[in-house]
Design an enzyme around this catalytic site. Sequence first.
Site, PDB file in Angstrom:
ATOM      1  CD  GLN A 119       5.669 -12.915  -6.648  1.00 45.62           C
ATOM      2  OE1 GLN A 119       7.431 -13.327  -6.574  1.00 45.62           O
ATOM      3  NE2 GLN A 119       4.708 -14.168  -6.218  1.00 45.62           N
ATOM      4  CG  ASN A 174       1.470 -16.899  -7.541  1.00 46.50           C
ATOM      5  OD1 ASN A 174       1.396 -17.116  -8.828  1.00 46.50           O
ATOM      6  ND2 ASN A 174       1.801 -17.310  -7.095  1.00 46.50           N
ATOM      7  CG  HIS A 215       1.709  -8.289  -5.423  1.00 46.38           C
ATOM      8  ND1 HIS A 215       0.647  -9.116  -4.375  1.00 46.38           N
ATOM      9  CD2 HIS A 215       2.630  -9.435  -5.457  1.00 46.38           C
ATOM     10  CE1 HIS A 215       1.106 -10.388  -4.009  1.00 46.38           C
ATOM     11  NE2 HIS A 215       1.996 -10.523  -4.274  1.00 46.38           N
ATOM     12  CB  CYS A 237      -1.057   0.090   1.141  1.00 44.22           C
ATOM     13  SG  CYS A 237      -2.314  -1.301   1.092  1.00 44.22           S
TER      14      CYS A 237
END
Length: 357
Positions: free
Chosen positions: A188, A173, A186, A73
């Site tokens: 990766q 994921n 998010h 955040c």
Amino acid sequence: MRRTVTKLADGRELIYFDERDDVVRDEPDRRELPPPPPASQLRYDPLLDEWVAVAVHRQARTFLPPADQCPLCPSRDDRRSEIPASGYDVVVFENRFPALSQRIADEPPGVTPFTEIRPGLGRCEVVCFTDDHHAAFVDLPPDRVRTVLDALADRTAALAELPGVEQVFCFENRGVEIGVTLHHPHGQIYAFPFVTPRTRTMLAAARRHAERTGGNLYADVLAAERAAGDRVVAENEHWTAYVPAAARWPFEVHLAPHRPVPDIPALTDAERDAFGPLYLDVLRRFDGLFDMPMPYIAAWHQAPVRVDRELAHLHLQLFSIRRAADKLKYLAGTESGMGVFISDVAPERAAQLLREA
């Protein structure tokens, strides 16, 4: 899009991708942080001709913190996070607990004559899709999906230039059932120092097909799926979303551009614009299957950096381990032990359910 590069308190790189050109990013990271860990070990498995990363420092990574302690955040005066800004569009930064990095420690000797050990050279990055902790990718507007795709293209090209990097893998994921450790939306990016086992297998099959027919295997499979039609979930001018005829997972969809390209940077503006609406449509269908958020993995299959690029065909593999509203698919002995998948849902039925969702 405005791209701003800065550094976190421990020297890790952070990049803002802002949708407005007039945004100024000058917020410093005011935390006191220890130095980033050295690279992991890569250990060679001679029985499978594969590399395994041993990254013991990852045991200390953040695990399902409450929302008011989320490290993804924006920062506030009373709580500093990984993102110094008070708001953002898309942010990419070096993972604080990377499996691969450029920070090489002393190279240890091999543990046996057959098990080579080398440093885990590469890089791991985190991609934050939005500053809204309670959102999901499916909630993003198409123009934000375009920003994410542009950020992935930027990072794919940049990471491919790093010493020793052989393949760049972008993924997301979603859901604790999949194993996420942070609820904030998010993804990766892993920059591997080798071509991954799955990609090697796919390229070997593509090479045999090219030698036999002169064609691109994935492009030919995509054309066959579009012609058959019964496993196509959705499509537009530039992309088709379909369930593979030999899908391994209960619900699995490939999203592929009609034009064979090796990686995300090779997509045209029109192809990038067309991806978002189709992908969001498929994600909504996933969530609509059982009227609940669907856990999933979204994995971009890109060509290696240096070899066999002409054999590859960029595509996004989206799949879930949920096979029914109250059931998850766990890998059984044949799947975990032998790599032989047994599907619980016929691909044609899965495509029908997704079309109707």
